[in-house]
Design an enzyme around this catalytic site. Structure first.
Site, mmCIF file in Angstrom:
data_model
loop_
_atom_site.group_PDB
_atom_site.id
_atom_site.type_symbol
_atom_site.label_atom_id
_atom_site.label_comp_id
_atom_site.label_asym_id
_atom_site.label_seq_id
_atom_site.Cartn_x
_atom_site.Cartn_y
_atom_site.Cartn_z
ATOM 1 N N GLU A 32 0.825 -1.209 0.000
ATOM 2 C CA GLU A 32 0.000 0.000 0.000
ATOM 3 C C GLU A 32 0.859 1.259 0.000
ATOM 4 O OE1 GLU A 32 -2.947 0.184 -0.706
ATOM 5 O OE2 GLU A 32 -3.668 -1.858 -0.408
ATOM 6 N N TYR A 115 -5.996 6.935 3.897
ATOM 7 C CA TYR A 115 -6.214 5.874 2.928
ATOM 8 C C TYR A 115 -5.530 4.570 3.344
ATOM 9 C CZ TYR A 115 -5.345 2.636 -0.715
ATOM 10 O OH TYR A 115 -5.249 1.461 -1.381
ATOM 11 N N ASP A 133 -9.693 5.792 -2.376
ATOM 12 C CA ASP A 133 -8.506 6.104 -3.175
ATOM 13 C C ASP A 133 -8.963 6.786 -4.460
ATOM 14 O OD1 ASP A 133 -9.597 3.997 -4.653
ATOM 15 O OD2 ASP A 133 -7.631 3.546 -5.489
#
Length: 285
Positions: A32, A115, A133
């Site tokens: 991520e 996020y 996102d």
DNA sequence: AACTCGGGGGT
DNA sequence: ACCCCAGAGTT
């Protein structure tokens, strides 16, 4: 709408390695962070290498920072690599070496924002989290608001929309997050959306129903890259990745017509902890 | 809310 | 040339 997207994902979703069964929360967290503003195809090889080299927070915590920056290679925004190592050290120090659960604990870690905390919660811990996102923003802007593109800035109203769109049941929310993000990446793309292959076209998409109206004109022009500090910092980091050091002569040769810029950028890299002064030049930390 | 922060591939 | 990409941190 949820079923349509989730069913589409079951057939068309990509076989990305961080989605495989048994991948650790740490591995997902690393993916991520790498994926922040960096496309999947460029992350893939670097992520594989990082996972072999540093499969746990403890492993990365103990690595030489210079090696961490070298292995970040050209993913861009190298401060992310620095923060990822700080994040690993915080996990070792404060969480016994295990990626913590809960968005609040995750957000407290270096380099983990709204996020990423939601994404780790949803994809690693399989918890219910509002993941927003760039892909999900676009899908919701089109399918719900009937707009060609989301607004430039991310507002509380938009977060509310994402919250209301998230299925209430945990397992369903996990499936929705992954599926709608993938739909934005593969079908509901920014440039040339493939509405002919979209499970939402003729099935609830407000933008498609409205005849795909054009985006409202955005008068703001983006900063050019050529000649920016960002470009110069990138060149300096490329030099440091290659040689480990950079002499004053090498640095000034990067822009013979603008020595102040070179000095400004070396100073900012040192300030960021991405480089260390050595004589008149620089070296990796 | 507006800025900065890389790098590269698609169009 | 321009746009966009699984954003975060600072001002």
């Amino acid at each position: 709408m949820v079923d349509a997207v989730v069913d589409w994902f079951a057939v068309e979703g990509r076989d990305l390695p961080w989605r495989h069964e048994g991948v650790s929360a740490w591995a997902i967290l690393v993916s991520e962070v790498m994926l922040q503003q960096t496309p999947v195809v460029r992350v893939l090889p670097r992520w594989q290498e990082w996972m072999e080299r540093w499969p746990s927070p403890a492993a990365l915590a103990d690595a030489p920072t210079a090696e961490v920056l070298r292995c970040w290679d050209r993913l861009g925004y190298p401060r992310r690599a620095l923060r990822l190592q700080e994040c690993a050290r915080a996990i070792v120090r404060e969480h016994g070496g295990e990626v913590p659960r809960g968005e609040e604990a995750l957000r407290a870690l270096p380099g983990i924002g709204e996020y990423t905390a939601a994404a780790v919660t949803a994809f690693a811990h399989r918890g219910r989290a509002v993941v927003v996102d760039t892909n999900i923003r676009r899908v919701l802007a089109r399918s719900v608001r009937g707009r060609a593109l989301p607004d430039r800035s991310y507002s509380a109203a938009e977060r509310g929309l994402a919250t209301r769109s998230l299925p209430g049941q945990r397992e369903r929310s996990v499936a929705w997050n992954a599926a709608v993000m993938e739909l934005g990446a593969l079908v509901c793309t920014a440039r040339s959306p493939r509405c002919a292959h979209c499970p939402l076209a003729d099935n609830g998409c407000a933008w498609f129903a409205a005849g795909r109206p054009a985006p409202v004109e955005d008068t703001r022009r983006r900063q050019a890259f050529e000649g920016t500090d960002r470009q110069m910092r990138g060149r300096i980091m490329a030099l440091l990745r290659r040689d480990g050091t950079a002499t004053a002569e090498q640095l000034l040769a990067l822009d013979e017509e603008d020595a102040p810029r070179v000095h400004r950028c070396t100073a900012s890299l040192v300030s960021d902890g991405l480089a260390v002064p050595e004589g008149e030049g620089l070296r990796l930390p």
